[in-house]
Design a protein around this motif. Structure first.
Motif, mmCIF file in Angstrom:
data_model
loop_
_atom_site.group_PDB
_atom_site.id
_atom_site.type_symbol
_atom_site.label_atom_id
_atom_site.label_comp_id
_atom_site.label_asym_id
_atom_site.label_seq_id
_atom_site.Cartn_x
_atom_site.Cartn_y
_atom_site.Cartn_z
ATOM 1 N N ILE A 125 0.837 -1.225 0.000
ATOM 2 C CA ILE A 125 0.000 0.000 0.000
ATOM 3 C C ILE A 125 0.868 1.271 0.000
ATOM 4 O O ILE A 125 0.413 2.343 0.391
ATOM 5 N N ASN B 174 2.650 10.647 2.487
ATOM 6 C CA ASN B 174 3.162 9.296 2.766
ATOM 7 C C ASN B 174 4.448 9.364 3.585
ATOM 8 O O ASN B 174 4.629 8.614 4.550
ATOM 9 N N ARG C 295 -0.630 4.475 -1.355
ATOM 10 C CA ARG C 295 -1.780 5.063 -0.654
ATOM 11 C C ARG C 295 -1.664 4.863 0.858
ATOM 12 O O ARG C 295 -2.630 4.516 1.522
ATOM 13 N N LYS D 152 -3.568 9.527 3.376
ATOM 14 C CA LYS D 152 -4.810 9.762 2.616
ATOM 15 C C LYS D 152 -4.469 10.085 1.170
ATOM 16 O O LYS D 152 -3.418 10.677 0.880
ATOM 17 N N GLU D 153 -5.370 9.691 0.245
ATOM 18 C CA GLU D 153 -5.085 9.786 -1.188
ATOM 19 C C GLU D 153 -4.632 11.177 -1.641
ATOM 20 O O GLU D 153 -3.700 11.310 -2.409
ATOM 21 N N ASP D 154 -5.289 12.227 -1.096
ATOM 22 C CA ASP D 154 -4.974 13.575 -1.580
ATOM 23 C C ASP D 154 -3.721 14.161 -0.921
ATOM 24 O O ASP D 154 -3.333 15.292 -1.192
#
Ligand code: IMP
Length: 192
Positions: A83, A97, A86, A89-91
């Motif tokens: 993962i 990250n 992602r 959070k995606e945005d």
């Protein structure tokens, strides 16, 4: 030889273009006129890589390859792993990250980690896998702004610099992606 590279990630495309020797014609999804976002729903790099190349092979019937890469941090039991894209959070993107990773690690002295790349190649309908690893260390804070993803927080073993401080040429010396590509290229050259 024509090979479709099943990714929309421009950073990966640029790195592979630097690695692939003359005689191989790398075709991006964009160049092949394919607009598709292929999901990575599986628990292993191998299954995710396979999902991407199988999807493109079914669409085109042409030889293609894809790769799935992630960062495995020992003190986090191998997270973010599959993962990696992602993790936050995606945005929040790459810096989200990295922030999450550094926060979770805190001052933990065990900062050992590795990048792992698995390539799935589909050639004349048969599938083959190739793997490359790069061992290294997670920094306390990001350094450098080159590359992408976790590059600014990762120092490969044998270097003083993070991937984020390296040129693409320097990163190539250590790179997990290059090691997996070397195996793929040797395999193709042996067959031709
Ligand atoms: P994926 O293979 O597209 O699923 O990539 C997963 C995520 O791993 C990417 O979004 C990046 O955050 C990270 N990643 C993949 N390759 C690299 C790399 O070479 N350096 C740094 N981060 C990477």
């Amino acid at each position: 030889m024509d090979l479709i590279f099943a990714t929309n990630n421009i950073n990966k495309i640029n790195e592979i273009r630097q690695i692939i020797p003359a005689g191989f014609n790398l075709i991006t999804l964009h160049e092949a006129g394919i607009k598709i976002d292929i999901p990575e729903p599986h628990d292993t790099f191998q299954e995710n890589a396979s999902e991407k190349s199988q999807t493109i092979y079914k669409l085109t019937g042409k030889s293609c390859f894809s790769e799935d890469t992630g960062l495995e941090v020992d003190a986090l039991d191998g997270a973010p792993g599959v993962i990696s894209a992602r993790f936050a959070k995606e945005d929040e993107g790459y810096s989200g990250n990295n922030d999450k990773l550094l926060k979770l690690l805190g001052h933990n002295p065990n900062r050992h980690a590795r990048f792992r790349t698995v390539i799935s190649l589909i050639l004349e309908g048969e599938e083959y896998f190739f793997e490359g690893k790069c061992e290294g260390t997670i920094l306390m804070r990001p350094k450098g702004s080159n590359g992408f993803g976790y590059d600014p927080v990762f120092v490969p073993d044998g270097s003083e610099k993070s991937f984020g401080e390296m040129s693409m040429e320097e990163k190539k010396t250590f790179s997990h992606r290059r090691k997996a590509m070397d195996l793929l290229i040797a395999f193709l050259q042996k067959r031709s």
